[in-house]
Design a protein around this motif. Structure first.
Motif, PDB file in Angstrom:
ATOM      1  N   PHE A   1       0.824  -1.207   0.000  1.00 56.41           N
ATOM      2  CA  PHE A   1       0.000   0.000   0.000  1.00 56.41           C
ATOM      3  C   PHE A   1       0.858   1.258   0.000  1.00 56.41           C
ATOM      4  O   PHE A   1       0.622   2.190  -0.751  1.00 56.41           O
ATOM      5  CB  PHE A   1      -0.958  -0.001   1.200  1.00 56.41           C
ATOM      6  CG  PHE A   1      -1.829   1.212   1.248  1.00 56.41           C
ATOM      7  CD1 PHE A   1      -2.868   1.365   0.339  1.00 56.41           C
ATOM      8  CD2 PHE A   1      -1.607   2.209   2.178  1.00 56.41           C
ATOM      9  CE1 PHE A   1      -3.673   2.496   0.368  1.00 56.41           C
ATOM     10  CE2 PHE A   1      -2.410   3.332   2.227  1.00 56.41           C
ATOM     11  CZ  PHE A   1      -3.441   3.482   1.306  1.00 56.41           C
ATOM     12  N   LEU A   2       1.885   1.270   0.832  1.00 59.36           N
ATOM     13  CA  LEU A   2       2.764   2.433   0.924  1.00 59.36           C
ATOM     14  C   LEU A   2       3.986   2.328   0.022  1.00 59.36           C
ATOM     15  O   LEU A   2       4.745   3.281  -0.102  1.00 59.36           O
ATOM     16  CB  LEU A   2       3.225   2.631   2.377  1.00 59.36           C
ATOM     17  CG  LEU A   2       2.119   2.918   3.380  1.00 59.36           C
ATOM     18  CD1 LEU A   2       2.686   2.942   4.784  1.00 59.36           C
ATOM     19  CD2 LEU A   2       1.442   4.242   3.055  1.00 59.36           C
ATOM     20  N   GLU A   3       4.191   1.167  -0.589  1.00 63.11           N
ATOM     21  CA  GLU A   3       5.370   0.887  -1.416  1.00 63.11           C
ATOM     22  C   GLU A   3       6.653   1.132  -0.634  1.00 63.11           C
ATOM     23  O   GLU A   3       7.585   1.769  -1.115  1.00 63.11           O
ATOM     24  CB  GLU A   3       5.354   1.711  -2.711  1.00 63.11           C
ATOM     25  CG  GLU A   3       4.264   1.323  -3.681  1.00 63.11           C
ATOM     26  CD  GLU A   3       4.287  -0.154  -4.082  1.00 63.11           C
ATOM     27  OE1 GLU A   3       5.365  -0.773  -4.116  1.00 63.11           O
ATOM     28  OE2 GLU A   3       3.203  -0.686  -4.362  1.00 63.11           O
ATOM     29  N   THR A   4       6.702   0.604   0.578  1.00 59.96           N
ATOM     30  CA  THR A   4       7.905   0.704   1.378  1.00 59.96           C
ATOM     31  C   THR A   4       8.504  -0.678   1.593  1.00 59.96           C
ATOM     32  O   THR A   4       7.818  -1.694   1.466  1.00 59.96           O
ATOM     33  CB  THR A   4       7.621   1.353   2.752  1.00 59.96           C
ATOM     34  OG1 THR A   4       6.668   0.551   3.455  1.00 59.96           O
ATOM     35  CG2 THR A   4       7.101   2.768   2.598  1.00 59.96           C
ATOM     36  N   THR A   5       9.793  -0.694   1.870  1.00 64.33           N
ATOM     37  CA  THR A   5      10.520  -1.940   2.107  1.00 64.33           C
ATOM     38  C   THR A   5      11.523  -1.715   3.233  1.00 64.33           C
ATOM     39  O   THR A   5      11.711  -0.598   3.705  1.00 64.33           O
ATOM     40  CB  THR A   5      11.304  -2.381   0.842  1.00 64.33           C
ATOM     41  OG1 THR A   5      12.354  -1.430   0.615  1.00 64.33           O
ATOM     42  CG2 THR A   5      10.412  -2.493  -0.376  1.00 64.33           C
ATOM     43  N   ASP A   6      12.211  -2.777   3.593  1.00 65.54           N
ATOM     44  CA  ASP A   6      13.324  -2.695   4.537  1.00 65.54           C
ATOM     45  C   ASP A   6      14.659  -2.770   3.798  1.00 65.54           C
ATOM     46  O   ASP A   6      15.685  -3.128   4.377  1.00 65.54           O
ATOM     47  CB  ASP A   6      13.226  -3.827   5.573  1.00 65.54           C
ATOM     48  CG  ASP A   6      12.032  -3.660   6.502  1.00 65.54           C
ATOM     49  OD1 ASP A   6      11.505  -2.536   6.602  1.00 65.54           O
ATOM     50  OD2 ASP A   6      11.635  -4.661   7.119  1.00 65.54           O
ATOM     51  N   ASP A   7      14.653  -2.421   2.523  1.00 67.72           N
ATOM     52  CA  ASP A   7      15.843  -2.571   1.689  1.00 67.72           C
ATOM     53  C   ASP A   7      17.030  -1.730   2.153  1.00 67.72           C
ATOM     54  O   ASP A   7      18.168  -2.182   2.101  1.00 67.72           O
ATOM     55  CB  ASP A   7      15.518  -2.258   0.233  1.00 67.72           C
ATOM     56  CG  ASP A   7      14.692  -3.355  -0.416  1.00 67.72           C
ATOM     57  OD1 ASP A   7      14.414  -4.380   0.236  1.00 67.72           O
ATOM     58  OD2 ASP A   7      14.313  -3.193  -1.585  1.00 67.72           O
ATOM     59  N   ARG A   8      16.800  -0.518   2.609  1.00 62.38           N
ATOM     60  CA  ARG A   8      17.925   0.323   3.058  1.00 62.38           C
ATOM     61  C   ARG A   8      18.592  -0.274   4.293  1.00 62.38           C
ATOM     62  O   ARG A   8      19.822  -0.258   4.415  1.00 62.38           O
ATOM     63  CB  ARG A   8      17.472   1.749   3.315  1.00 62.38           C
ATOM     64  CG  ARG A   8      17.173   2.484   2.000  1.00 62.38           C
ATOM     65  CD  ARG A   8      16.819   3.914   2.226  1.00 62.38           C
ATOM     66  NE  ARG A   8      15.495   3.971   2.857  1.00 62.38           N
ATOM     67  CZ  ARG A   8      14.904   5.077   3.252  1.00 62.38           C
ATOM     68  NH1 ARG A   8      15.497   6.223   3.110  1.00 62.38           N
ATOM     69  NH2 ARG A   8      13.707   5.039   3.792  1.00 62.38           N
ATOM     70  N   THR A   9      17.801  -0.830   5.192  1.00 62.11           N
ATOM     71  CA  THR A   9      18.362  -1.497   6.376  1.00 62.11           C
ATOM     72  C   THR A   9      19.188  -2.704   5.953  1.00 62.11           C
ATOM     73  O   THR A   9      20.294  -2.922   6.452  1.00 62.11           O
ATOM     74  CB  THR A   9      17.227  -1.927   7.332  1.00 62.11           C
ATOM     75  OG1 THR A   9      16.512  -0.766   7.735  1.00 62.11           O
ATOM     76  CG2 THR A   9      17.758  -2.674   8.533  1.00 62.11           C
ATOM     77  N   TRP A  10      18.661  -3.494   5.021  1.00 63.25           N
ATOM     78  CA  TRP A  10      19.374  -4.676   4.542  1.00 63.25           C
ATOM     79  C   TRP A  10      20.606  -4.299   3.731  1.00 63.25           C
ATOM     80  O   TRP A  10      21.617  -5.002   3.777  1.00 63.25           O
ATOM     81  CB  TRP A  10      18.434  -5.590   3.762  1.00 63.25           C
ATOM     82  CG  TRP A  10      17.696  -6.503   4.691  1.00 63.25           C
ATOM     83  CD1 TRP A  10      16.544  -6.235   5.376  1.00 63.25           C
ATOM     84  CD2 TRP A  10      18.094  -7.810   5.080  1.00 63.25           C
ATOM     85  NE1 TRP A  10      16.202  -7.301   6.161  1.00 63.25           N
ATOM     86  CE2 TRP A  10      17.130  -8.291   5.995  1.00 63.25           C
ATOM     87  CE3 TRP A  10      19.149  -8.634   4.743  1.00 63.25           C
ATOM     88  CZ2 TRP A  10      17.213  -9.548   6.580  1.00 63.25           C
ATOM     89  CZ3 TRP A  10      19.228  -9.899   5.312  1.00 63.25           C
ATOM     90  CH2 TRP A  10      18.270 -10.338   6.223  1.00 63.25           C
TER      91      TRP A  10
END
Length: 136
Positions: free
Chosen positions: A117-126
């Protein structure tokens, strides 16, 4: 506990190789506006161990298992294959791209813990986690 030790971190991912994204037609990219799973058809868990990074269920042959030396770069960024329009207007939607020496997965695009819905991920943390791990 298994032979490779307990995980340092793990999460759900959806992913695709750069080659797979290159082959996607315009209709798939339009449909990705509703669901990124149209573009990213690989699904599983990303599991970071002390000496291995594992993408479970990467292919019909099973998991993709990478060592530190197999990964030449890990960066969360938009590219011509997956840009801001597809990933949402916020930088939180940038895919995590792993460049590897693995022949069948030379460039891997991942959305980790993708929230549609928000198009967010945890990619920057990873990205930070993998870069720290790569450099020991």
């Amino acid at each position: 506990m298994n032979e490779i030790g307990p995980p340092l971190a793990q999460a759900d991912y959806i992913g695709a190789s750069a080659h797979e994204l290159t082959e996607k037609r315009a209709a798939a990219k339009i449909a990705a506006g509703i669901s990124q799973k149209t573009l990213f058809q690989r699904r599983g868990r990303i599991i970071l161990h002390a000496d291995l990074l594992v993408l479970t269920d990467w292919s019909d042959q099973g998991d993709l298992t990478l060592t530190r030396t197999d990964i030449t770069a890990a960066e969360a960024r938009f590219t011509h294959l997956y840009g801001r329009f597809l990933g949402g207007l916020l930088n939180a939607g940038r895919p995590l791209i792993l460049n590897t020496t693995h022949a069948s997965a030379a460039e891997v695009y991942l959305l980790i813990n993708h929230r549609g819905f928000l198009e967010t991920t945890d990619d920057r943390t990873w990205e930070k986690r993998i870069e720290r791990w790569r450099h020991g």
